[in-house]
Scaffold this motif. Structure first.
Motif, PDB file in Angstrom:
ATOM      1  N   GLY A  18      34.328  53.355 -10.968  1.00 13.63           N
ATOM      2  CA  GLY A  18      33.397  53.060  -9.808  1.00 13.63           C
ATOM      3  C   GLY A  18      32.429  51.857  -9.883  1.00 13.63           C
ATOM      4  O   GLY A  18      32.609  51.226 -11.223  1.00 13.63           O
ATOM      5  N   THR A  19      31.981  51.361  -9.013  1.00 10.38           N
ATOM      6  CA  THR A  19      31.005  50.220  -8.931  1.00 10.38           C
ATOM      7  C   THR A  19      29.809  50.515  -9.718  1.00 10.38           C
ATOM      8  O   THR A  19      29.291  51.649  -9.702  1.00 10.38           O
ATOM      9  N   PRO A  20      29.335  49.460 -10.485  1.00 15.34           N
ATOM     10  CA  PRO A  20      27.665  49.844 -11.239  1.00 15.34           C
ATOM     11  C   PRO A  20      26.896  49.903 -10.294  1.00 15.34           C
ATOM     12  O   PRO A  20      26.978  49.467  -8.969  1.00 15.34           O
TER      13      PRO A  20
ATOM     14  N   ASN B 151      36.954  52.560  -7.583  1.00 12.80           N
ATOM     15  CA  ASN B 151      36.987  54.104  -7.395  1.00 12.80           C
ATOM     16  C   ASN B 151      35.737  54.931  -6.859  1.00 12.80           C
ATOM     17  O   ASN B 151      35.284  55.491  -7.708  1.00 12.80           O
ATOM     18  N   ASN B 152      35.196  54.181  -5.743  1.00 15.02           N
ATOM     19  CA  ASN B 152      34.024  54.894  -5.301  1.00 15.02           C
ATOM     20  C   ASN B 152      34.299  56.152  -4.257  1.00 15.02           C
ATOM     21  O   ASN B 152      35.507  56.382  -3.571  1.00 15.02           O
ATOM     22  N   ILE B 153      33.499  57.197  -4.474  1.00 13.99           N
ATOM     23  CA  ILE B 153      33.524  58.295  -3.577  1.00 13.99           C
ATOM     24  C   ILE B 153      32.029  58.612  -2.765  1.00 13.99           C
ATOM     25  O   ILE B 153      31.284  57.994  -3.157  1.00 13.99           O
TER      26      ILE B 153
ATOM     27  N   CYS C 227      25.702  58.739   0.572  1.00 14.10           N
ATOM     28  CA  CYS C 227      26.991  58.728   0.930  1.00 14.10           C
ATOM     29  C   CYS C 227      27.624  57.448   0.757  1.00 14.10           C
ATOM     30  O   CYS C 227      28.749  57.167   0.623  1.00 14.10           O
ATOM     31  N   LYS C 228      26.755  56.491   0.374  1.00 18.56           N
ATOM     32  CA  LYS C 228      27.175  55.062  -0.129  1.00 18.56           C
ATOM     33  C   LYS C 228      27.662  54.339   1.044  1.00 18.56           C
ATOM     34  O   LYS C 228      28.146  53.287   0.855  1.00 18.56           O
TER      35      LYS C 228
ATOM     36  N   CYS D 233      28.842  54.104  -6.731  1.00 21.96           N
ATOM     37  CA  CYS D 233      29.854  54.805  -6.796  1.00 21.96           C
ATOM     38  C   CYS D 233      29.970  56.181  -6.255  1.00 21.96           C
ATOM     39  O   CYS D 233      31.281  56.468  -6.016  1.00 21.96           O
ATOM     40  N   GLY D 234      28.977  56.817  -6.142  1.00 22.42           N
ATOM     41  CA  GLY D 234      29.190  57.925  -5.864  1.00 22.42           C
ATOM     42  C   GLY D 234      29.422  59.165  -6.636  1.00 22.42           C
ATOM     43  O   GLY D 234      29.322  60.383  -6.621  1.00 22.42           O
ATOM     44  N   HIS D 235      29.605  58.972  -7.961  1.00 22.09           N
ATOM     45  CA  HIS D 235      30.153  59.983  -9.035  1.00 22.09           C
ATOM     46  C   HIS D 235      29.196  60.465  -9.738  1.00 22.09           C
ATOM     47  O   HIS D 235      29.389  61.284 -10.597  1.00 22.09           O
TER      48      HIS D 235
END
Ligand code: FES
Length: 78
Positions: free
Chosen positions: A45-47, A3-5, A64-65, A27-29
């Motif tokens: 999100g990813t670690p 669940n990345n943004i 922006c990832k 993860c962008g969060h």
């Protein structure tokens, strides 16, 4: 499912110290972009990616990832 943004739309210039561990948010969060603030644990999100630099320098870190050269901006946000 990840669940990345996007964490932002432009890189952030950061003054990095030599041989210090940094946790770059993947993860962008995080509300502390470009660094991890632990939000990935509750958002799914990813670690973070832990990284160091050998010499102190200023670097533009990706928010922006989408970069292909994490944690550094490669222009992919445009
Ligand atoms: S908050 Fe994004 S990797 Fe931890």
């Amino acid at each position: 499912m990840e669940n990345n943004i996007r964490g932002g739309d432009a890189p952030i210039p950061c003054q990095l110290e030599a041989n210090k561990n940094y946790a770059w948010c993947t993860c962008g969060h995080s509300e502390n972009q470009p660094f991890c603030n632990g939000a990935h644990k509750t958002t799914g999100g990813t670690p973070p990616t832990i990284f160091t630099v050998e010499e102190a320098k200023e670097a533009y870190l990706c928010t922006c990832k989408l970069t292909s050269n994490p944690p550094y901006c490669d222009g992919s946000h445009k």
